[in-house]
Scaffold this active site. Structure first.
Site, mmCIF file in Angstrom:
data_model
loop_
_atom_site.group_PDB
_atom_site.id
_atom_site.type_symbol
_atom_site.label_atom_id
_atom_site.label_comp_id
_atom_site.label_asym_id
_atom_site.label_seq_id
_atom_site.Cartn_x
_atom_site.Cartn_y
_atom_site.Cartn_z
ATOM 1 N N LYS A 52 -7.522 4.271 -20.386
ATOM 2 C CA LYS A 52 -7.721 4.604 -21.793
ATOM 3 C C LYS A 52 -6.410 4.568 -22.576
ATOM 4 C CE LYS A 52 -11.934 6.834 -20.337
ATOM 5 N NZ LYS A 52 -11.885 6.350 -18.944
ATOM 6 N N ASP A 96 -7.453 17.304 -16.357
ATOM 7 C CA ASP A 96 -7.675 15.972 -16.898
ATOM 8 C C ASP A 96 -7.109 15.956 -18.315
ATOM 9 O OD1 ASP A 96 -8.673 13.637 -18.072
ATOM 10 O OD2 ASP A 96 -10.552 13.721 -16.955
ATOM 11 N N ARG A 106 0.828 -1.199 0.000
ATOM 12 C CA ARG A 106 0.000 0.000 0.000
ATOM 13 C C ARG A 106 0.866 1.254 0.000
ATOM 14 N NH1 ARG A 106 -2.141 2.821 4.330
ATOM 15 N NH2 ARG A 106 -1.835 1.047 5.728
ATOM 16 N N TYR A 127 -16.314 15.584 -17.861
ATOM 17 C CA TYR A 127 -16.666 14.156 -17.857
ATOM 18 C C TYR A 127 -17.748 13.888 -16.821
ATOM 19 C CZ TYR A 127 -16.141 9.242 -16.504
ATOM 20 O OH TYR A 127 -16.381 7.939 -16.152
#
Length: 388
Positions: free
Chosen positions: A200, A175, A48, A101
């Site tokens: 993506k 973004d 982590r 988005y």
């Protein structure tokens, strides 16, 4: 030594000599690493906190974006949430592009506004609107950009907006998913934080869910790292390995995505079933001149259209009659895809906001892949013909 982008994408942040001379970064499928004594300072203790495979990916992303540090998350939304959670508190204001988005819209409205953050959406395609928003609202801590936007591919002037926000004492996040660092490097234009849905184009093969955040300075990186560790939404090593593999071909894939998308956009403009085409590489696009210098290498692989028949039936006819191009929720893979944004990417956005933003029922967003251009066009054009 600093290499050019295509070379850095393959070699950045990885030394085979440090990993038994393995050409590809190994997948360290470990939750923990052994310590020899109390208080031993080793780079990897618990996954982590840090993992060797994830570290190579994070460092690679930082190199490609010219930032100080990168962070890989279990999903794109986890990455955006970490940015918001790190730098926003109840009573603070965030100004975000209105053409945003759908998932980001939902996060801001359903989570952060409910938490007490003042969420302001503004049309930042005109930089003067940021001046207005900054003057009207107190405690603006973050300006959140998205360019090209999803799904109408609107552009904002990154450098101009970043300068205005910084003058007002606000951080600037962006973004950069649609452009990728191959086409656009916002940190060099004044932004503080850049985000990617690595699901993506960075991955490029539709087999990973991931978000990546890159901070411009060590001072910004430190609280982001603390928040990531404390909240725990880190990317797994196997997924990191797949995204690292995808990044190695990012330059080649983006060149083909851009070339195919521009060609498809030009042909769509001439098709009788199409009312309007949205693609920054077209002279008809409202922000074409901005795209020519802000995205000089190309305008990406996404093309959006308004059908002349603005109905669900027409949109569904196109989707059902394509054989090569499949309907899916995401984008950026090697394969061509179509998204019905009204019911998919922006399904949670209220109808009145969709109408204001121009997200119609007859809007289709094509993620143009790297297949042969004639096969892509034959499939799309034949399906469009069914609406005439």
């Amino acid at each position: 030594m600093k290499y050019r982008f295509a070379t850095e994408a393959i070699h950045a942040a990885y030394n085979p000599d440090e990993h038994n001379r393995a050409i590809m970064p190994p997948v360290y499928q470990n939750s923990m690493f052994t310590m020899k004594e109390i208080g031993e300072q080793i780079p990897f203790r618990y996954a982590r906190l840090a993992n060797p495979t994830r570290k190579v990916l994070e460092d690679t992303a930082a190199v490609l974006e010219n930032g100080a540090a990168g962070f890989a998350f279990a999903s794109g939304m986890a990455g955006i949430d970490c940015v918001f959670r790190t730098f926003l508190r109840p009573g603070d204001t965030v100004i975000a592009v209105s053409d945003i988005y759908g998932g980001s819209y939902d996060l801001l409205v359903d989570v952060y506004a409910a938490w007490g953050v003042n969420v302001v959406f503004a049309d930042l395609t005109d930089p003067a609107n940021l001046d207005k928003a900054l003057a009207e609202h107190e405690n603006v801590k973050l300006v959140w950009l998205e360019t090209p936007s999803n799904p109408l591919l609107r552009l904002v002037d990154i450098a101009a907006l970043a300068a205005k926000a910084k003058a007002a004492g606000a951080l600037v996040g962006i973004d950069n998913t649609f452009a990728t660092p191959y086409l656009q490097q916002p940190l060099d234009m004044g932004c503080d934080i850049v985000f990617h849905s690595a699901t993506k184009y960075l991955c490029g093969h539709s087999d990973v869910l991931m978000g990546i955040v890159v901070a411009k300075t060590p001072e910004l990186a430190k609280p982001l790292h603390t928040m990531m560790v404390n909240t725990g939404a880190v990317a797994g090593p196997a997924d990191c390995s797949l995204v690292l593999r995808g990044i190695k071909t990012l330059a080649l894939r983006m060149e083909r995505h851009c070339a195919n998308a521009l060609d498809i956009a030009r042909r769509l403009e001439a098709h009788p079933a199409v009312e309007k085409v949205f693609y920054p590489g077209l002279p008809s696009h409202e922000h074409h001149d901005l795209a020519r210098w802000q995205m000089a290498k190309g305008c990406g692989g996404v093309v959006t259209v308004y059908l002349k028949n603005d109905s669900r039936e027409a949109a569904n006819s196109v989707i059902k009659n394509m054989k090569l191009v499949r309907m899916a929720s995401s984008l950026g893979g090697v394969e061509s895809l179509v998204n019905h944004c009204y019911t998919q990417s922006h399904s949670g956005v209220p109808p009145e906001v969709k109408a204001e933003l121009g997200i119609r029922v007859g809007l289709l967003r094509f993620s143009v892949g790297i297949e042969d251009i004639e096969d892509i066009w034959a499939d799309i054009s034949a399906a469009l013909d069914t609406t005439l």
